[in-house]
Design a protein around this motif. Sequence first.
Motif, mmCIF file in Angstrom:
data_model
loop_
_atom_site.group_PDB
_atom_site.id
_atom_site.type_symbol
_atom_site.label_atom_id
_atom_site.label_comp_id
_atom_site.label_asym_id
_atom_site.label_seq_id
_atom_site.Cartn_x
_atom_site.Cartn_y
_atom_site.Cartn_z
ATOM 1 N N ILE A 194 61.127 13.968 23.370
ATOM 2 C CA ILE A 194 61.629 14.264 22.027
ATOM 3 C C ILE A 194 63.129 13.976 21.984
ATOM 4 O O ILE A 194 63.862 14.317 22.903
ATOM 5 C CB ILE A 194 61.370 15.734 21.644
ATOM 6 C CG1 ILE A 194 59.870 16.044 21.674
ATOM 7 C CG2 ILE A 194 61.941 16.033 20.260
ATOM 8 C CD1 ILE A 194 59.539 17.510 21.448
ATOM 9 N N ASN A 195 63.547 13.347 20.925
ATOM 10 C CA ASN A 195 64.965 13.073 20.690
ATOM 11 C C ASN A 195 65.366 13.769 19.398
ATOM 12 O O ASN A 195 64.809 13.480 18.332
ATOM 13 C CB ASN A 195 65.174 11.552 20.585
ATOM 14 C CG ASN A 195 66.525 11.181 19.979
ATOM 15 O OD1 ASN A 195 67.444 11.992 19.907
ATOM 16 N ND2 ASN A 195 66.634 9.948 19.539
ATOM 17 N N ARG A 196 66.312 14.681 19.489
ATOM 18 C CA ARG A 196 66.765 15.424 18.308
ATOM 19 C C ARG A 196 68.211 15.049 17.984
ATOM 20 O O ARG A 196 69.147 15.715 18.410
ATOM 21 C CB ARG A 196 66.618 16.928 18.542
ATOM 22 C CG ARG A 196 65.169 17.399 18.683
ATOM 23 C CD ARG A 196 65.079 18.910 18.817
ATOM 24 N NE ARG A 196 63.702 19.393 18.790
ATOM 25 C CZ ARG A 196 62.938 19.547 19.877
ATOM 26 N NH1 ARG A 196 63.437 19.234 21.069
ATOM 27 N NH2 ARG A 196 61.714 19.987 19.774
ATOM 28 N N GLY A 197 68.362 13.972 17.260
ATOM 29 C CA GLY A 197 69.696 13.535 16.856
ATOM 30 C C GLY A 197 70.575 13.095 17.996
ATOM 31 O O GLY A 197 71.800 13.100 17.880
ATOM 32 N N GLU A 198 69.991 12.656 19.107
ATOM 33 C CA GLU A 198 70.779 12.281 20.282
ATOM 34 C C GLU A 198 71.267 10.836 20.236
ATOM 35 O O GLU A 198 72.205 10.473 20.945
ATOM 36 C CB GLU A 198 69.958 12.512 21.543
ATOM 37 C CG GLU A 198 69.596 13.977 21.754
ATOM 38 C CD GLU A 198 68.378 14.148 22.639
ATOM 39 O OE1 GLU A 198 68.405 13.611 23.767
ATOM 40 O OE2 GLU A 198 67.414 14.808 22.211
ATOM 41 N N HIS A 199 70.617 10.027 19.408
ATOM 42 C CA HIS A 199 71.047 8.631 19.260
ATOM 43 C C HIS A 199 71.689 8.369 17.907
ATOM 44 O O HIS A 199 72.631 7.572 17.807
ATOM 45 C CB HIS A 199 69.859 7.678 19.444
ATOM 46 C CG HIS A 199 70.193 6.252 19.163
ATOM 47 N ND1 HIS A 199 71.035 5.520 19.969
ATOM 48 C CD2 HIS A 199 69.823 5.428 18.151
ATOM 49 C CE1 HIS A 199 71.162 4.307 19.469
ATOM 50 N NE2 HIS A 199 70.447 4.228 18.377
ATOM 51 N N PHE A 200 71.184 9.043 16.886
ATOM 52 C CA PHE A 200 71.711 8.858 15.531
ATOM 53 C C PHE A 200 71.636 10.199 14.811
ATOM 54 O O PHE A 200 70.570 10.815 14.776
ATOM 55 C CB PHE A 200 70.900 7.796 14.783
ATOM 56 C CG PHE A 200 71.539 7.311 13.519
ATOM 57 C CD1 PHE A 200 72.550 6.354 13.561
ATOM 58 C CD2 PHE A 200 71.149 7.803 12.291
ATOM 59 C CE1 PHE A 200 73.144 5.903 12.392
ATOM 60 C CE2 PHE A 200 71.733 7.356 11.119
ATOM 61 C CZ PHE A 200 72.738 6.401 11.170
ATOM 62 N N PRO A 201 72.739 10.690 14.261
ATOM 63 C CA PRO A 201 72.737 12.006 13.617
ATOM 64 C C PRO A 201 71.687 12.099 12.508
ATOM 65 O O PRO A 201 71.540 11.190 11.692
ATOM 66 C CB PRO A 201 74.159 12.114 13.039
ATOM 67 C CG PRO A 201 74.982 11.194 13.885
ATOM 68 C CD PRO A 201 74.073 10.050 14.230
ATOM 69 N N GLY A 202 70.950 13.186 12.513
ATOM 70 C CA GLY A 202 69.979 13.426 11.454
ATOM 71 C C GLY A 202 68.635 12.788 11.670
ATOM 72 O O GLY A 202 67.732 12.943 10.838
ATOM 73 N N VAL A 203 68.455 12.054 12.776
ATOM 74 C CA VAL A 203 67.190 11.378 13.045
ATOM 75 C C VAL A 203 66.590 11.911 14.343
ATOM 76 O O VAL A 203 67.280 12.034 15.354
ATOM 77 C CB VAL A 203 67.375 9.848 13.157
ATOM 78 C CG1 VAL A 203 66.082 9.175 13.601
ATOM 79 C CG2 VAL A 203 67.830 9.278 11.822
ATOM 80 N N SER A 204 65.305 12.230 14.310
ATOM 81 C CA SER A 204 64.585 12.679 15.500
ATOM 82 C C SER A 204 63.427 11.730 15.784
ATOM 83 O O SER A 204 63.000 10.972 14.911
ATOM 84 C CB SER A 204 64.050 14.102 15.311
ATOM 85 O OG SER A 204 65.103 15.049 15.295
ATOM 86 N N ALA A 205 62.915 11.809 17.006
ATOM 87 C CA ALA A 205 61.797 10.946 17.388
ATOM 88 C C ALA A 205 60.991 11.592 18.502
ATOM 89 O O ALA A 205 61.495 12.437 19.243
ATOM 90 C CB ALA A 205 62.314 9.583 17.854
ATOM 91 N N VAL A 206 59.734 11.185 18.593
ATOM 92 C CA VAL A 206 58.854 11.602 19.676
ATOM 93 C C VAL A 206 58.254 10.334 20.263
ATOM 94 O O VAL A 206 57.894 9.408 19.521
ATOM 95 C CB VAL A 206 57.763 12.579 19.181
ATOM 96 C CG1 VAL A 206 56.992 11.984 18.010
ATOM 97 C CG2 VAL A 206 56.819 12.967 20.306
#
Length: 258
Positions: A194-206
């Motif tokens: 899970i990525n919680r705004g770690e690459h781009f603010p306001g965007v998450s990914a699984v």
Amino acid sequence: MTDSEQTGTRRLKSVAQSFTIIEYLRERDGATLSELAEDLEMAVSTAHIHLSTLVETGYVVKEDNEYDCSFRFLATGGEMRDGMALYQAAKPEVDDLREKSGEHANLTVEENGYAVQLYKSQSPESIDDNAPLGRHLHLHSTATGKAILAQLSAAELDAIVEKHGLPAVTDNTVTSQDALENELREIRERGYSINRGEHFPGVSAVATSIISEPDGMIGAISISGPRSRMGTDRIDAELAPELLNKKNIIELKIRQYE
């Protein structure tokens, strides 16, 4: 070959300069001869020789007084991607992920210690960082990248960290190797990252990795969208199970393309 053009690894200075020029033109979206020579601190005559050669080979185009990269790069990259077994097996499944989730769905591979976005199926209802295909991203800052890192050996992880570091892409990026290794253990246990705004603010990914026998880890797929719609409950109950189902399908399908 002169001594100034050679190092212990037999590195040709002229070739390196040409690729520096290509990268400069790509980042600048074109430039004049004088602009390029000044910015790259290169003699105008030398810059002109490189540009003229690149124009003759078709990899750079000149319009009026401005030079830019040609679409020959698109043909090269497109042919490489389209011929990959991973891409052929994963593309329809990634498109289906986008359709079912209403978010962007992505296919990523690792190259030289970076995450490279191979394909993006975009939903008009979602958002992400708008990174172009082929962009090389730090593995530790993206969900697909962390899914890939979780499948590497300790020695491979150490080599990537030593070469590229763990820079802070956003305020949320993991920058400690100990913290990253703890997270990678969790990813291996549950099967997805899970990525919680770690690459781009306001965007998450699984994301989850794709495994091929006998090649091992060959890439990763993900679903990305606004953090407001990518909460833990939705990830655990809806997105991650669908993602893992697609992982299984792709891993079975890929055998027929190899």
